[in-house]
Design an enzyme around this catalytic site. Sequence first.
Site, PDB file in Angstrom:
ATOM      1  N   GLY A 126       0.829  -1.879   0.307  1.00 28.41           N
ATOM      2  CA  GLY A 126       0.337  -0.008  -0.399  1.00 28.41           C
ATOM      3  C   GLY A 126       0.750   1.656   0.124  1.00 28.41           C
ATOM      4  O   GLY A 126       1.585   0.872  -0.215  1.00 28.41           O
ATOM      5  N   SER A 127       0.512   2.437   1.156  1.00 26.68           N
ATOM      6  CA  SER A 127       1.017   3.876   0.649  1.00 26.68           C
ATOM      7  C   SER A 127       2.011   3.613   1.556  1.00 26.68           C
ATOM      8  O   SER A 127       3.197   4.192   0.913  1.00 26.68           O
ATOM      9  CB  SER A 127      -0.130   5.060   1.030  1.00 26.68           C
ATOM     10  OG  SER A 127      -1.326   4.755   0.500  1.00 26.68           O
ATOM     11  N   ALA A 128       2.726   2.886   1.925  1.00 22.29           N
ATOM     12  CA  ALA A 128       3.997   2.649   2.976  1.00 22.29           C
ATOM     13  C   ALA A 128       5.105   2.343   1.851  1.00 22.29           C
ATOM     14  O   ALA A 128       6.699   2.950   1.420  1.00 22.29           O
ATOM     15  CB  ALA A 128       4.003   1.314   3.757  1.00 22.29           C
ATOM     16  N   LYS A 139       5.322   4.412  -1.020  1.00 20.02           N
ATOM     17  CA  LYS A 139       5.233   5.661  -1.745  1.00 20.02           C
ATOM     18  C   LYS A 139       6.848   6.349  -1.331  1.00 20.02           C
ATOM     19  O   LYS A 139       6.988   7.251  -2.592  1.00 20.02           O
ATOM     20  CB  LYS A 139       3.732   6.585  -1.254  1.00 20.02           C
ATOM     21  CG  LYS A 139       2.871   6.335  -1.492  1.00 20.02           C
ATOM     22  CD  LYS A 139       1.423   6.741  -1.161  1.00 20.02           C
ATOM     23  CE  LYS A 139       0.468   6.949  -2.449  1.00 20.02           C
ATOM     24  NZ  LYS A 139      -1.214   7.254  -1.279  1.00 20.02           N
TER      25      LYS A 139
END
Length: 668
Positions: free
Chosen positions: A413-415, A417
């Site tokens: 997920g957004s980890a 980014k």
Amino acid sequence: MKKWRYIGIFLIVIAILAACSKKETPEDRLSAYIKLWNDAEFTKMYDEYVSEASKDAFGSSEYIDRTTKLYKDLTITDVKVVFTKSDEDKNYKPEDQPEFPVHITMETVAGPVEFEKKVIMTYSKSSEDENWFVEWDPSFILPDLTKADKVGISTISSKRGEIFDRNALPLAINGKGYEAGIVPEKFNEERDAEKLATILSVTPEFINKQLTQSWVKPDQFVPIKKVASTQDMIIEKMIEVPGVTYTQVEMREYPYGESLSHLTGYISRINADELEKVKAQGYGENDSIGKRGLEQLLEEQLRGQDGIRIYIEKTKQEAERITIAEKTATDGNSVTLTIDAELQQRTFNAMNGEVGTAAAVDPKTGEMLVLTSSPAFDPNEFMIGVGSSRYQELTDDPLQPLLNRFAATYAPGSAIKPITAAIGLEAGTIDPSKGYTIEGKRWKKDESWGNFGVTRVYTPPNPIDLKKALAYSDNIYFAKEALEMGKDTLTEGLKRFGFGADIPFSYPLRTSQISNDGTIGTEAQLVDTSYGQGQMLMNIAHLASSYAPILNDGKMFKMVLFKDEPKGEVWVEGLISADNAAILRADLREVVVNGSAKDANIPAVKLSGKTGTTELKSSQEKGGKENGFFVGYQTDETSYILAMMIESIEDKGGSSYVVKRVAQVMGN
């Protein structure tokens, strides 16, 4: 001339007859006997060379059968019996009993045996043969052995190597436990067998079988089952049953229990299938073997080699034991990990039994400090053996406590980014000062995307630059930047960060992947990958390590698990410049101060990091399960990066649920 020819022939015949009438000497006979001895021809030795007196005293069962059995039981090989004949021609009389020294060496299961033996030869008539014969007794087999003695083999137990954490705290040690048992005369089997069976996870039939063994006496302790030192409740319950007690025994212990169970694994009694694979390595049916985790991975290193002793029990001398050969035991090698057991337990406890995993790494050395999986199992329970019903209960548990999640991979997920940002900054496609004007919570490039679109949770004030995009975890910003950098740039950048490559680590971890085939095919897959979804999967330890270049000005070190491994070895360098790393460090602090990780903005310590939420759903319209991530570190003087993932946080406040738990760990 004929006369002299006849005389010559006559002399030759006389010489031949004289030679044929010459009797064998005792040395000749002993030499022939020793040749058979070296070839283990026991039957021929007995039939043709052993004296009648020896046969009457011992018989073929003692000579042939016992010798053959001992050779087999003691694994006697490479027998060498040496006798040196004298150079002198001696005239032996029938009444003589010459004595000759022989030197005997052999290899046994317990090592070499070497001894001297004086052999007496006697002249007598055996069957139709008059000759010299060997006066034999059992000391020809082993030194000082008599007919009445017993030959025994005993095992000298070795110690299994132990496992310690970085601070010498015990993780898997040779400690103490308990043997639960019954004193029959005080136990009412009819009334209490079922109750005790339930407490000890055995059957009443098993208890009955133990109590009816031939050696059992009314006042003797009869062992039923081992109980780990951590299982106090079992001890308390069982001693309430009349006639039930316990004794302390040596046992493998796992002091940190569930918090380290997936890493340490456990040892347990070897089963038939396992024995079939390793019996050539000296394992027996009563041995234990490593199962799961490091106990299994390091079995060869941790396992000790038992010693063995061959002895003679002198039954006529108050059972005195004389050691014939002895191979000393060799203890297994202990290992020290880089794991911080207290930090690991604190992390595991903070997860509070939720389904997930966590890893912590020292960004400056690559040392792993935490590798945990939740929920877990008690290795102490498995070490003593779990019944089929208990194992089935754990197997059927929907939370899957037997699954090692830190070795698996998950969509980050957004980890991810910050990694996407690092790739874009280095490629020059991301300008940290440039902002997008983004309206609404859903966006798509154009109609060519069909029903596919990108959604976001927050709507921060425009313009949206890199700092805001990270702080508010804006998927739309990263989708736009992914299109700007293109699939080749993102793919190559992720490969540089270790995606698709075997993770250089001493414990087997599943490889992180960009996609199922390692490529990005469509624009939809490109933007999904940029914020950690699509087909992207990542190992939790790898995720923690991937933040290290932001703190190390571009270096990611090889992960280290064992204390004696080299530390600070570069896995990849040049991943991000010092200037770009400084930008990301500032942005990750902003995530905690003003962004999606405000729950980590605690007074105890200054933290930075990045949240992540993975949506696991079957379509764009239908909601589903969500996994939450947070990767955090102490902003100043960072000692470790902690990455945590918890499953099914959709009804628990999203990624903030994970943020609170990481803050709980790092704030203590």
